[in-house]
Design an enzyme around this catalytic site. Structure first.
Site, PDB file in Angstrom:
ATOM      1  CB  SER A  98      38.585  39.751  31.544  1.00 37.20           C
ATOM      2  OG  SER A  98      39.963  39.471  31.390  1.00 37.20           O
ATOM      3  CB  THR A 218      39.471  34.189  33.227  1.00 37.87           C
ATOM      4  OG1 THR A 218      38.090  34.295  33.541  1.00 37.87           O
ATOM      5  CG2 THR A 218      40.188  33.499  34.357  1.00 37.87           C
ATOM      6  CB  THR A 236      38.330  35.928  36.531  1.00 39.02           C
ATOM      7  OG1 THR A 236      37.471  36.440  35.528  1.00 39.02           O
ATOM      8  CG2 THR A 236      37.476  35.265  37.591  1.00 39.02           C
ATOM      9  NE  ARG A 246      29.219  33.585  37.171  1.00 41.28           N
ATOM     10  CZ  ARG A 246      30.353  33.466  36.494  1.00 41.28           C
ATOM     11  NH1 ARG A 246      31.410  34.159  36.849  1.00 41.28           N
ATOM     12  NH2 ARG A 246      30.433  32.668  35.466  1.00 41.28           N
ATOM     13  CB  VAL A 247      31.479  32.224  43.000  1.00 41.44           C
ATOM     14  CG1 VAL A 247      32.814  31.518  42.868  1.00 41.44           C
ATOM     15  CG2 VAL A 247      31.538  33.249  44.129  1.00 41.44           C
ATOM     16  N   GLY A 248      32.247  32.172  39.678  1.00 40.11           N
ATOM     17  CA  GLY A 248      32.441  31.332  38.498  1.00 40.11           C
ATOM     18  C   GLY A 248      33.373  30.168  38.778  1.00 40.11           C
ATOM     19  CG  ASP A 249      35.542  28.790  35.390  1.00 42.63           C
ATOM     20  OD1 ASP A 249      35.212  29.991  35.452  1.00 42.63           O
ATOM     21  OD2 ASP A 249      36.276  28.336  34.497  1.00 42.63           O
ATOM     22  CB  THR A 269      39.588  31.624  30.059  1.00 42.27           C
ATOM     23  OG1 THR A 269      39.893  31.131  28.762  1.00 42.27           O
ATOM     24  CG2 THR A 269      40.892  31.886  30.804  1.00 42.27           C
ATOM     25  N   GLY A 270      36.517  31.378  30.060  1.00 46.44           N
ATOM     26  CA  GLY A 270      35.256  31.245  29.332  1.00 46.44           C
ATOM     27  C   GLY A 270      34.104  30.991  30.282  1.00 46.44           C
ATOM     28  N   GLY A 272      32.083  30.039  32.908  1.00 50.79           N
ATOM     29  CA  GLY A 272      32.429  29.305  34.122  1.00 50.79           C
ATOM     30  C   GLY A 272      31.404  28.283  34.537  1.00 50.79           C
TER      31      GLY A 272
HETATM   32  N1  GLY Z   1      35.679  31.846  33.609  1.00 47.55           N
HETATM   33  C1  GLY Z   1      35.379  33.001  34.327  1.00 47.55           C
HETATM   34  C2  GLY Z   1      34.030  33.033  34.875  1.00 47.55           C
HETATM   35  O1  GLY Z   1      33.117  32.419  34.339  1.00 47.55           O
HETATM   36  O2  GLY Z   1      33.831  33.692  35.874  1.00 47.55           O
END
Ligand code: GLY
Length: 368
Positions: A98, A218, A236, A246-249, A269-270, A272
């Protein structure tokens, strides 16, 4: 004393006093504005480190992230350097699919990494999004903080910046991650031309081939040092098999990470997308600012996610989120907490000289 000289003198004196109050090094003195205030009464002796459960993984084949952070803080390093070098162990670990090297790739089989760092002393941040071919995105994010006037670099620009700073490029896709991606590629749709290698008597792929790993995983790690200074990092490979770009949180300040020396630090985490849509880590820190404990602040952010999750496709039949996410927090007194939407999660904490996994608070019992 002329007006200008007098103003300079007053500013320098106030800055020095502020530095003494927050315990920063004199090199920050010229940059820090007057402010700060009295240090809160500490709930724990020594440093406090809080983060996702994988801060405590790796035992037996490498040093654990949390132990590295403790070691670096004890050696006199600041919390920012300590957490970035702590998570570097996980970024380099191919077994954690991850994060970093060995992370699960995007839908085209390319590993794209996101990371952010935040320093509570000067309230500075740095981040990279969609970074390819560099094993340590958190170190690059730290350089964005230290060596640019920006908060975030993405994609090709982030890679060029990393190259300029001498980062080595490499293939981040391990065989294990490539095979996971191939399984996903060959089984996620029956309407394309990819065919899995094993089929049963009905022409369907075998359960073994269908069991590809999936991850929003993450690592987040925040540290409070003995001077009362906070820093945090989140790094992550993001959502597995995501759309390219794609960019997450994780690299978004206020979503996957937020640090404020006056209050505390939080990370997530989780899923995003859900964290971004409620400004998750910022929500946690603001709830602590209003007086909530770290645990209750994390629960409040989880509750906000549940209330704002209105799309049927993201709900169980009871209207609850059909995904998971976790928040972790430490306040500037050294109190810590973690919460998840669903039961069964743990977070990592180092307090009073002991590293442990702590059960996260939760909103809903996971159905067995
Ligand atoms: N929390 C990691 C993501 O969604 O990319």
């Amino acid at each position: 004393m002329s007006d200008i000289t007098r103003r300079d003198f007053v500013t320098a004196t106030a800055a020095t006093a502020a530095c003494a109050a927050v315990g920063v090094t004199p090199t920050y003195a010229a940059a820090i504005a007057p402010g700060g205030g009295a240090q809160p009464v500490r709930a724990a002796a020594g440093p406090v480190i809080v983060g996702s459960g994988n801060c405590l993984s790796g035992e037996g084949y490498r040093q654990r992230c949390i132990d590295r952070v403790v070691e670096l803080l004890a050696a006199g390093k600041g919390p920012l350097e300590a957490v970035v070098e702590g998570v570097a162990l996980v970024e380099a670990d191919p077994k954690d699919m991850s994060v970093g090297y060995g992370g699960l790739p995007n839908e085209e089989g390319v590993v794209e990494l996101d990371a952010s760092v935040m320093d509570g002393v000067l309230h500075r941040s740095g981040a990279v999004g969609g970074l390819q071919r560099i094993m340590h995105p958190a170190r690059v994010a730290k350089l964005v903080l230290e060596r640019t006037d920006h908060c975030m670099l993405v994609g090709e620009g982030a890679l060029k910046f990393a190259r300029a700073h001498g980062f080595e490029e490499m293939n981040l896709l391990t065989n294990e991650a490539r095979e996971a991606w191939l399984k996903w590629k060959e089984t996620h749709s029956e309407d394309d031309d990819w065919i899995p290698p094993e089929v049963d008597e009905n022409g369907k792929q075998s359960a073994r081939w269908r069991a590809w790993p999936f991850s929003y995983g993450t690592i987040n790690c925040c540290a409070l040092d003995v001077k009362g200074n906070l820093a945090g990092v989140t790094t992550t490979s993001g959502l597995s098999y995501k759309l390219p770009g794609r960019v997450g949180d994780s690299p978004i300040i206020g979503a996957g990470l937020y640090v404020d020396n006056e209050v505390g630090a939080a990370g997530s985490t989780g899923r995003g997308e859900a964290v971004i849509q409620i400004c998750g880590a910022h929500t946690v820190v603001e709830a602590m600012r209003q007086g909530k404990s770290p645990k209750d602040a994390c629960l409040e952010a989880c509750d906000r996610v549940v209330k704002k999750n209105r799309l049927k496709r993201l709900q169980t039949k009871d209207g609850r989120p059909n995904f998971g996410l976790n928040f972790y927090a430490v306040n500037n007194k050294g109190e810590h907490g973690g919460a998840s939407i669903w039961s069964g999660s743990q977070y990592a904490a180092y307090v009073n000289g002991e590293a442990k996994l702590v059960p996260s608070a939760f909103l809903f019992e996971t159905e067995k």
